[in-house]
Design a protein around this motif. Structure first.
Motif, mmCIF file in Angstrom:
data_model
loop_
_atom_site.group_PDB
_atom_site.id
_atom_site.type_symbol
_atom_site.label_atom_id
_atom_site.label_comp_id
_atom_site.label_asym_id
_atom_site.label_seq_id
_atom_site.Cartn_x
_atom_site.Cartn_y
_atom_site.Cartn_z
ATOM 1 N N GLU A 52 7.779 -6.855 -84.749
ATOM 2 C CA GLU A 52 8.527 -7.251 -86.512
ATOM 3 C C GLU A 52 9.895 -8.210 -86.269
ATOM 4 O O GLU A 52 10.250 -9.192 -86.776
ATOM 5 C CB GLU A 52 8.384 -6.748 -87.367
ATOM 6 N N ASP A 53 10.818 -8.021 -85.095
ATOM 7 C CA ASP A 53 11.888 -8.848 -85.459
ATOM 8 C C ASP A 53 11.811 -9.847 -84.338
ATOM 9 O O ASP A 53 13.278 -10.079 -83.951
ATOM 10 C CB ASP A 53 12.613 -7.674 -84.340
ATOM 11 N N LEU A 54 10.919 -10.197 -84.005
ATOM 12 C CA LEU A 54 10.721 -11.370 -82.697
ATOM 13 C C LEU A 54 10.761 -12.694 -83.830
ATOM 14 O O LEU A 54 10.239 -13.129 -84.938
ATOM 15 C CB LEU A 54 9.664 -11.342 -82.174
ATOM 16 N N LYS A 55 11.467 -14.002 -83.195
ATOM 17 C CA LYS A 55 11.045 -14.559 -83.733
ATOM 18 C C LYS A 55 11.253 -15.903 -82.334
ATOM 19 O O LYS A 55 11.276 -15.978 -81.641
ATOM 20 C CB LYS A 55 12.410 -15.400 -84.888
ATOM 21 N N GLY A 97 10.510 -11.191 -71.204
ATOM 22 C CA GLY A 97 10.233 -10.584 -72.245
ATOM 23 C C GLY A 97 8.376 -10.291 -71.317
ATOM 24 O O GLY A 97 8.193 -10.863 -70.829
ATOM 25 N N LYS A 98 8.367 -9.007 -71.752
ATOM 26 C CA LYS A 98 7.006 -8.204 -70.846
ATOM 27 C C LYS A 98 6.220 -7.616 -72.168
ATOM 28 O O LYS A 98 7.114 -6.511 -72.831
ATOM 29 C CB LYS A 98 7.293 -7.329 -70.269
ATOM 30 N N HIS A 102 0.010 -1.338 -76.692
ATOM 31 C CA HIS A 102 -0.212 -0.600 -77.882
ATOM 32 C C HIS A 102 1.025 -1.091 -79.103
ATOM 33 O O HIS A 102 0.791 -0.439 -80.413
ATOM 34 C CB HIS A 102 -0.055 1.098 -77.544
ATOM 35 N N THR A 103 2.099 -1.051 -78.835
ATOM 36 C CA THR A 103 3.310 -1.480 -80.077
ATOM 37 C C THR A 103 3.534 -2.878 -79.732
ATOM 38 O O THR A 103 3.349 -3.284 -81.694
ATOM 39 C CB THR A 103 4.492 -0.566 -80.044
ATOM 40 N N GLY A 104 2.853 -3.886 -79.654
ATOM 41 C CA GLY A 104 3.207 -5.147 -78.993
ATOM 42 C C GLY A 104 4.566 -5.294 -78.927
ATOM 43 O O GLY A 104 5.209 -6.333 -79.398
ATOM 44 N N ASP A 105 5.772 -4.252 -79.059
ATOM 45 C CA ASP A 105 6.483 -4.398 -78.421
ATOM 46 C C ASP A 105 7.416 -5.017 -77.251
ATOM 47 O O ASP A 105 6.543 -5.392 -76.711
ATOM 48 C CB ASP A 105 7.899 -3.148 -78.366
ATOM 49 N N VAL A 106 7.895 -6.336 -77.389
ATOM 50 C CA VAL A 106 8.508 -6.723 -76.182
ATOM 51 C C VAL A 106 10.232 -6.422 -75.578
ATOM 52 O O VAL A 106 11.425 -5.981 -76.269
ATOM 53 C CB VAL A 106 8.657 -8.431 -76.034
#
Length: 216
Positions: A52-55, A97-98, A102-106
């Motif tokens: 959600e913090d990715l822009k 970034g990778k 499951h979470t979509g976090d990078v």
């Protein structure tokens, strides 16, 4: 510069060191002294940015990475090899970034320069007394809270009991609460559970002892 917390110290780099696990850029020495407590280091780090913090904007992404890095850096507190983490100075590299399943976090691998604080056996340093006991005193030295000076390591000083207990010699030189003392480090110990160092110090040497008093 990303962040700095060394405003109370005037410092200058004096030597370059290398290590297989991380890159020491230099030791730093306080100007006008032989006290070396700070290290400039270069470290790899993994920064995880929540989905959600990715822009899409590159500047916003870099800002998120920097904020996360500073937060992680502060939580880490210290390591046995590098000492206490004080400041991130420059961000050298942000890797590709990778996405985590499951979470979509990078996860972004980064490399940055930082300043850390550590004292070494044999070095001259200074601390301020915060506790006086019959058998010695405890001092603070930078972020280190437990620097112990035993009465057996302060030649010619004797314990003076009372409300403002202290150690004093024949010349009325006093080591008591809030007194600044110059000492030589004779041993350090890393406490893994608390992520902090303890140090044993001595006044056995030239030009060591109290250098300021709260009464002055």
């Amino acid at each position: 510069m990303l962040y700095a917390s060394l405003s109370s110290h005037r410092v200058s780099a004096v030597s370059t060191i290398s290590s297989p696990s991380h890159k020491f850029l230099a030791k730093i020495q306080e100007e006008g002294t032989n006290i070396t407590m700070f290290l400039k280091v270069q470290l790899p780090w993994n920064v995880i940015i929540a989905a959600e913090d990715l822009k899409p904007e590159s500047l916003m992404l870099q800002r998120a990475i920097v904020i996360c890095l500073l937060r992680d850096f502060a939580v880490k507190k210290a390591t046995k090899d590098l000492g206490y983490f004080l400041a991130v100075t420059t961000l050298e590299k942000i890797g590709e970034g990778k996405v985590r399943q499951h979470t979509g976090d990078v996860l972004f691998p980064v490399v940055f320069n930082a300043v850390t604080f550590r004292i070494f056996k044999g070095e001259i340093s200074e601390g301020v007394v915060h506790k006086v006991l019959k058998h010695g005193v405890f001092m603070r030295c930078g972020p280190i809270e437990n620097v112990y000076l035993s009465n057996t390591k302060m030649p010619d000083y004797h314990y003076v009991p009372g409300e403002n207990a202290c150690f004093m010699n024949e010349k009325l030189s006093k080591i008591g609460k809030d007194v600044k003392v110059r000492f030589v480090v004779i041993g350090t110990k890393w406490m893994e559970a608390d992520r902090e160092f303890q140090a044993l110090v001595s006044l056995e040497g030239d030009y060591l002892g109290p250098i300021s008093s709260p009464d002055v």
